[in-house]
Write a protein that holds these residues in place. Structure first.
Motif, PDB file in Angstrom:
ATOM      1  N   THR A 280       0.831  -1.198   0.000  1.00  0.00           N
ATOM      2  CA  THR A 280       0.000   0.000   0.000  1.00  0.00           C
ATOM      3  C   THR A 280       0.868   1.252   0.000  1.00  0.00           C
ATOM      4  O   THR A 280       2.049   1.203   0.338  1.00  0.00           O
ATOM      5  CB  THR A 280      -0.932   0.031   1.227  1.00  0.00           C
TER       6      THR A 280
ATOM      7  N   ASP B 192      -1.085  -1.301  -4.366  1.00  0.00           N
ATOM      8  CA  ASP B 192      -2.518  -1.513  -4.165  1.00  0.00           C
ATOM      9  C   ASP B 192      -3.210  -0.206  -3.777  1.00  0.00           C
ATOM     10  O   ASP B 192      -2.602   0.703  -3.208  1.00  0.00           O
ATOM     11  CB  ASP B 192      -2.709  -2.566  -3.071  1.00  0.00           C
ATOM     12  N   ASP B 193      -4.516  -0.141  -4.080  1.00  0.00           N
ATOM     13  CA  ASP B 193      -5.360   1.010  -3.676  1.00  0.00           C
ATOM     14  C   ASP B 193      -4.752   2.326  -4.130  1.00  0.00           C
ATOM     15  O   ASP B 193      -4.774   3.327  -3.389  1.00  0.00           O
ATOM     16  CB  ASP B 193      -5.558   1.036  -2.158  1.00  0.00           C
TER      17      ASP B 193
ATOM     18  N   THR C 121      -5.428   6.549  -3.107  1.00  0.00           N
ATOM     19  CA  THR C 121      -6.153   6.803  -1.854  1.00  0.00           C
ATOM     20  C   THR C 121      -5.249   7.293  -0.744  1.00  0.00           C
ATOM     21  O   THR C 121      -5.722   7.683   0.314  1.00  0.00           O
ATOM     22  CB  THR C 121      -6.841   5.511  -1.367  1.00  0.00           C
TER      23      THR C 121
ATOM     24  N   LYS D  78      -2.758  -0.688  -9.106  1.00  0.00           N
ATOM     25  CA  LYS D  78      -4.133  -1.143  -8.956  1.00  0.00           C
ATOM     26  C   LYS D  78      -5.014   0.063  -8.644  1.00  0.00           C
ATOM     27  O   LYS D  78      -4.828   0.735  -7.630  1.00  0.00           O
ATOM     28  CB  LYS D  78      -4.236  -2.195  -7.854  1.00  0.00           C
TER      29      LYS D  78
ATOM     30  N   ASP E  35      -7.966   1.887  -7.204  1.00  0.00           N
ATOM     31  CA  ASP E  35      -8.837   1.563  -6.090  1.00  0.00           C
ATOM     32  C   ASP E  35     -10.305   1.563  -6.522  1.00  0.00           C
ATOM     33  O   ASP E  35     -10.730   2.344  -7.375  1.00  0.00           O
ATOM     34  CB  ASP E  35      -8.631   2.575  -4.962  1.00  0.00           C
ATOM     35  N   ARG E  36     -11.105   0.690  -5.895  1.00  0.00           N
ATOM     36  CA  ARG E  36     -12.518   0.542  -6.251  1.00  0.00           C
ATOM     37  C   ARG E  36     -13.302   1.830  -6.053  1.00  0.00           C
ATOM     38  O   ARG E  36     -14.327   2.044  -6.708  1.00  0.00           O
ATOM     39  CB  ARG E  36     -13.152  -0.590  -5.434  1.00  0.00           C
ATOM     40  N   SER E  37     -12.807   2.727  -5.170  1.00  0.00           N
ATOM     41  CA  SER E  37     -13.533   3.986  -4.944  1.00  0.00           C
ATOM     42  C   SER E  37     -13.544   4.865  -6.185  1.00  0.00           C
ATOM     43  O   SER E  37     -14.411   5.727  -6.331  1.00  0.00           O
ATOM     44  CB  SER E  37     -12.907   4.743  -3.771  1.00  0.00           C
TER      45      SER E  37
ATOM     46  N   GLU F 264      -9.740  -2.529  -9.639  1.00  0.00           N
ATOM     47  CA  GLU F 264     -10.410  -3.316  -8.607  1.00  0.00           C
ATOM     48  C   GLU F 264     -11.885  -2.946  -8.523  1.00  0.00           C
ATOM     49  O   GLU F 264     -12.278  -1.820  -8.833  1.00  0.00           O
ATOM     50  CB  GLU F 264      -9.768  -3.068  -7.245  1.00  0.00           C
TER      51      GLU F 264
END
Length: 722
Positions: free
Chosen positions: A589, A617-618, A621, A638, A640-642, A674
C-alpha cells in the motif's frame, strides 16, 4: 590586545542590570579579563599619536565634511577615507541600540557644547573610549549648518600600573578559581581560590596542561566546545564535572575565554570557575521533595501534573492521543491493620517496582496517595491500547507478592481517561479516572473501565477480537480465498489475489475490515502475514502436484512486515514448497512508500532481484506521488474501487481513472482495476487501455477448489458490446 579590551567591555555590558551573586560573578570575570589584557599589553597595540586637538566636522545629517590630522592619528583613517562617509562608520559594531551621539545631543544652559564619553572603532578594528565635545556650527545668518566635534582619548581613572596591581589583587582574593594557560595550553598561573577548591598548589600545576583536571565524565561535545573557546571561537560558559586532587568529582560553573596579542594570535586562555556542589545538592533535595513520593521514590501528583500537562500541549498540536489511569489497590488497608504499617508500606513499594517492570520506559508511573497509583501513557497510537496496558497491570498482580516472609495477595481496579477526548487538563482527567475506577470496583465484568462507555465497549471488543484471533491461528479457523484477475484483452484469468478469511465457529465469517486493523495494532499481523505466505505457497505446490498450471498469486504485505529480513523469510518459504519467485506477486500500500525511502527501496530491489513483481494496491487513496513511482521498482498499479464505482457516469471518477491509466502507461506499468461490477465499467476501462480487472463482474473471492475449477474449465470474461 584590542580584542582583549573589547572582551572586557563586553563583560561590563553584560553586568548591567545584574544583582547579587550574578553581579559578583560577572564582575569577577571582568576583573580577570582586564588583568590579562594589561599583562598582554604592548605599546604597539595603541595608536602611535594621540592629538588632543583631534577634530572633525559633520553636516546636519551626520556626514563627515572635514577631518583633521589629529583625527587621522587617533582613528587611523586618512581624510580621503572618511570625508563623505556617515559618522556611523566610526561606531563599534554593537553600538546599534541608541541614538547617534553626534546628532542627538543636549547641553546645559550657558554652555554651547555638549560632552559625552563613547566607544568608537579604530581603523584596525580595535575599540577606543573617547570623549566628544560637540558644538553646533552656524552660518552668517545664525542658522545651524553642522557640528564641530572635538575628540580626545578617555584616560583611565587609575594609572596602568595601579590598575594592574588592583586587578591582580582582586583576582587573587576572588572566591572564584582562576586558571590561566599559554598558547601551548600550559598552565602559567592559578589563584588561591583555585588551590582551595581543587587542592592543587601552583607548584603542582604550573607547566602542566588542564588535562590533569579532567574528570572523564564530560562528553565529546563538551570537549569540542571547550577546545573551540580555547582556540578563539568565542567565550564558553556552562556547568561541568571537575576532579579534585583527591579524586573527588564535583560540579562547577565555568567560563573559558581566549586573549589575543597585537597580531591577533592567541597568547593566553583563562578559565573562571566556581564549586556549585552545595547549590546542586540543595537543588536536588528540594527537587526530590517537591516531585517524588518519599515512600516509593515514584513521581508524585505534582510531577505527574507537570509531565501530563506537557503531553497535553503536544497532543493538542499533533492530534495524537494519550491516556491517564488511576489504579486503586485493594486490601492494602486490611494488610496494614493486620501485619503493621511497615509491611503495608513495603507492599506498596513492591507493587511500584512490579508496575514499573510492566510499563514502557516512556510511560509515567506515579503514586497519588495511600493505595492509589497513576499511570500516564503519554502517547498511544490507538485509544484502545490503554486497555491492553490495564490488562497487563492487572495480570502483574495476579501472583502473590512476597514481603518480609509474607505472601500477600492484592487486586486492583483501574479507571482510564483518554485525552484530549475526555478532558483537556490534568485535574479533570484524574477526576474522571477516579469515577471510572469506582465504577470498575462495582462491576462484575471487568476490573478496568474507560470513562466513556462507548470507549469501554470498543476496548472490550478490541481485546475480544485479539484473543479470539490468536485462537483462530492455533485452531485452523483461517482460510485463503482467491479472487481472479482477468485480462481485458483476452478475457482469460491471468492472476489471482489471495485474500484472508476468518470462519469463526460461533459468528461465522468475520470481515477482514474488523480483524485486520486489530492485527495491525497488536502486532499479530506478523503471524497472519507469515501464515498467508505459507498457505499460498502450499496451495500453489498442491496445484502443481495436481498438474494444474496456475497464474501468479498476489499476496498483500503489511508495512509492519516490511523489514530487512523480509526477503530472507520469503525465500525460505518458497524453497520449502519449491515455488518459483515469479509465481508470487507482492502487493503493498502507499503508506509504506513514505517510510525510510532508502531502506524501503533496498528491500524492494532485493525482492525484485529474486524474481518477484511488486504491485501498488489502492492507488490514489493515500500518498500518491509520481516521485514514488519513479523511485520504486513497481510493475503494477491497482486502481482503487472507490474510483471505479462511479464509472462511466461520474465525471470526476472518469477523469481520475483516465489520469491514472495514462500515467501508468507512460511509466510502462501494468494497470489493474479493482471492484469492477458492471459491463459498463468494464467497457470504459477497456477503452482507456486498462490491462486487467478484478471484481464481482467476473468472480467474487472463492475457495481454492472453486478457483482451480475455473482454471480447468478455462473460464473467460464475456465482452459485452454496447
Amino acid at each position: 590586545m584590542l580584542n582583549a579590551i573589547e572582551h572586557c567591555f563586553e563583560l561590563s555590558r553584560q553586568a548591567r542590570g545584574l544583582q547579587g551573586a550574578a553581579l559578583d560573578r560577572k564582575l569577577s570575570e571582568l576583573d580577570a579579563a582586564l588583568t590579562l589584557a594589561r599583562l598582554a599589553m604592548k605599546p604597539a597595540d595603541m595608536p602611535a599619536v594621540i592629538d588632543p586637538g583631534a577634530t572633525f566636522e559633520l553636516d546636519l545629517t551626520g556626514y563627515v565634511t572635514a577631518w583633521s590630522a589629529g583625527a587621522e592619528a587617533l582613528f587611523g583613517y586618512a581624510a580621503g577615507e572618511v570625508i563623505g562617509q556617515h559618522v556611523l562608520c566610526l561606531y563599534a559594531e554593537d553600538d546599534d541600540g541608541g541614538d547617534i551621539a553626534e546628532l542627538f545631543f543636549s547641553h546645559t544652559p550657558g554652555d554651547p557644547t555638549a560632552r559625552t564619553e563613547v566607544r568608537r572603532r579604530h581603523k584596525s578594528g580595535g575599540i577606543l573610549r573617547v570623549c566628544l565635545d560637540i558644538a553646533l556650527r552656524h552660518d552668517a545668518g545664525g542658522d545651524p549648518l553642522g557640528m564641530l566635534v572635538r575628540v580626545a582619548e578617555a584616560g583611565p581613572a587609575l594609572s596602568a600600573q595601579d590598575q594592574i596591581k588592583l586587578h591582580a589583587r582582586i583576582i587573587e582574593d576572588s572566591e572564584q578559581g582562576v586558571l590561566i594557560t599559554d598558547a601551548h595550553e600550559r598552565i602559567v598561573s592559578i589563584n588561591s581560590s583555585f588551590t582551595r577548591i581543587t587542592g592543587y598548589t601552583p607548584a603542582e600545576l604550573i607547566g602542566q596542561t588542564p588535562d590533569l583536571l579532567r574528570s572523564g565524565v564530560n562528553d565529546a561535545e563538551f570537549h569540542a566546545k571547550v577546545r573551540a573557546a580555547m582556540q578563539g571561537g568565542g567565550p564558553w560558559r556552562g556547568e561541568i564535572i571537575g576532579r579534585r586532587k583527591n579524586g573527588e568529582l564535583f560540579p562547577q560553573s565555568v567560563t573559558i575565554s581566549a586573549v589575543r596579542d597585537q597580531s591577533g594570535r592567541i597568547s593566553h586562555t583563562f578559565s573562571l570557575f566556581s564549586d556549585i556542589s552545595v547549590h546542586k545538592d540543595a537543588e536536588a533535595r528540594m527537587q526530590r521533595m517537591a516531585n517524588y513520593d518519599p515512600l516509593t521514590g515514584l513521581p508524585n501528583l505534582c510531577l505527574l501534573t507537570t509531565l501530563v500537562g506537557q503531553a497535553l500541549t503536544e497532543t493538542k498540536r499533533s492530534g495524537d492521543h494519550g491516556a491517564l489511569m488511576v489504579v486503586e489497590i485493594t486490601r492494602i488497608g486490611a494488610i496494614s491493620d493486620t501485619l503493621g504499617h511497615d509491611i503495608g508500606n513495603g507492599l506498596l513499594c513492591q507493587i511500584g517496582r512490579i508496575f514499573r517492570q510492566v510499563l514502557r520506559e516512556g510511560d509515567v508511573l506515579a503514586r497519588l496517595d495511600g493505595h492509589r497509583f497513576a499511570v500516564a501513557l503519554l502517547q498511544v497510537e490507538k485509544r484502545e491500547h490503554a486497555g491492553i496496558v490495564a490488562e497487563k497491570l492487572l495480570a502483574a498482580l495476579a501472583a502473590p507478592i512476597l514481603v518480609a516472609a509474607h505472601s500477600l495477595q492484592v487486586g486492583a481496579h483501574i479507571g482510564i481517561t483518554v485525552y484530549n477526548e475526555d478532558g483537556a487538563d490534568v485535574p479533570t482527567l484524574i477526576r474522571y479516572a477516579d469515577v471510572a475506577a469506582a465504577k470498575a470496583a462495582q462491576s462484575i465484568e471487568s476490573n478496568f473501565l474507560f470513562y466513556s462507555e462507548e470507549m469501554n465497549q470498543r476496548a472490550k471488543e478490541h481485546l475480544r477480537i485479539e484473543s479470539e484471533l490468536r485462537q483462530a491461528l492455533q485452531q485452523h479457523e483461517l482460510q485463503l480465498y482467491y479472487q481472479p484477475k482477468v485480462s481485458l484483452r483476452s478475457g482469460r484469468i491471468v492472476g489471482a489475489e489471495a485474500l484472508l478469511r476468518w470462519r469463526h465457529p460461533v459468528r461465522g465469517m468475520v470481515s477482514p475490515g474488523v480483524f485486520i486493523p486489530v492485527a495491525e495494532e497488536t502486532g499479530l499481523i506478523h503471524n497472519l502475514g507469515a501464515w498467508v505466505l505459507e498457505e499460498a505457497c502450499r496451495q500453489i505446490s498442491a496445484w502443481r502436484d495436481a498438474n494444474l498450471i496456475t497464474p501468479p498469486v498476489a499476496i498483500n504485505l503489511s508495512a509492519r512486515q516490511f523489514d530487512s529480513e523480509l526477503p530472507k523469510r520469503i525465500a525460505l518459504v518458497l524453497d520449502k514448497h519449491q515455488v518459483q519467485p515469479d509465481q508470487i506477486n507482492l502487493e503493498i500500500t502507499e503508506s509504506l512508500l513514505v517510510r525510510g525511502t532508502d531502506k524501503v527501496i533496498a528491500i524492494m530491489n532485493e525482492l525484485v532481484a529474486m524474481g518477484m513483481a511488486l504491485a501498488l494496491d489502492d492507488f490514489g487513496t493515500g500518498y500518491s506521488s509520481l516521485a514514488y513511482l519513479k523511485k520504486f521498482p513497481i510493475s503494477t498499479l491497482k486502481i482503487d474501487r472507490s474510483f471505479v464505482i462511479g464509472l462511466p457516469y461520474e465525471e470526476n471518477d472518469c477523469a481520475i481513472a483516465r489520469a491514472i491509466v495514462t500515467m501508468a502507461q507512460q511509466l510502462r506499468q501494468e494497470i489493474v482495476a479493482e471492484g469492477v461490477e458492471t459491463p459498463e465499467q468494464m467497457s470504459f476501462l477497456r477503452e482507456l487501455g486498462c490491462d486487467q480487472l478484478q471484481g464481482y463482474l467476473f468472480s467474487q473471492p472463492v475457495p481454492a477448489a472453486e478457483f482451480a475449477a475455473m482454471l480447468r474449465e478455462g473460464k473467460r470474461l464475456a465482452f459485452a458490446t454496447h
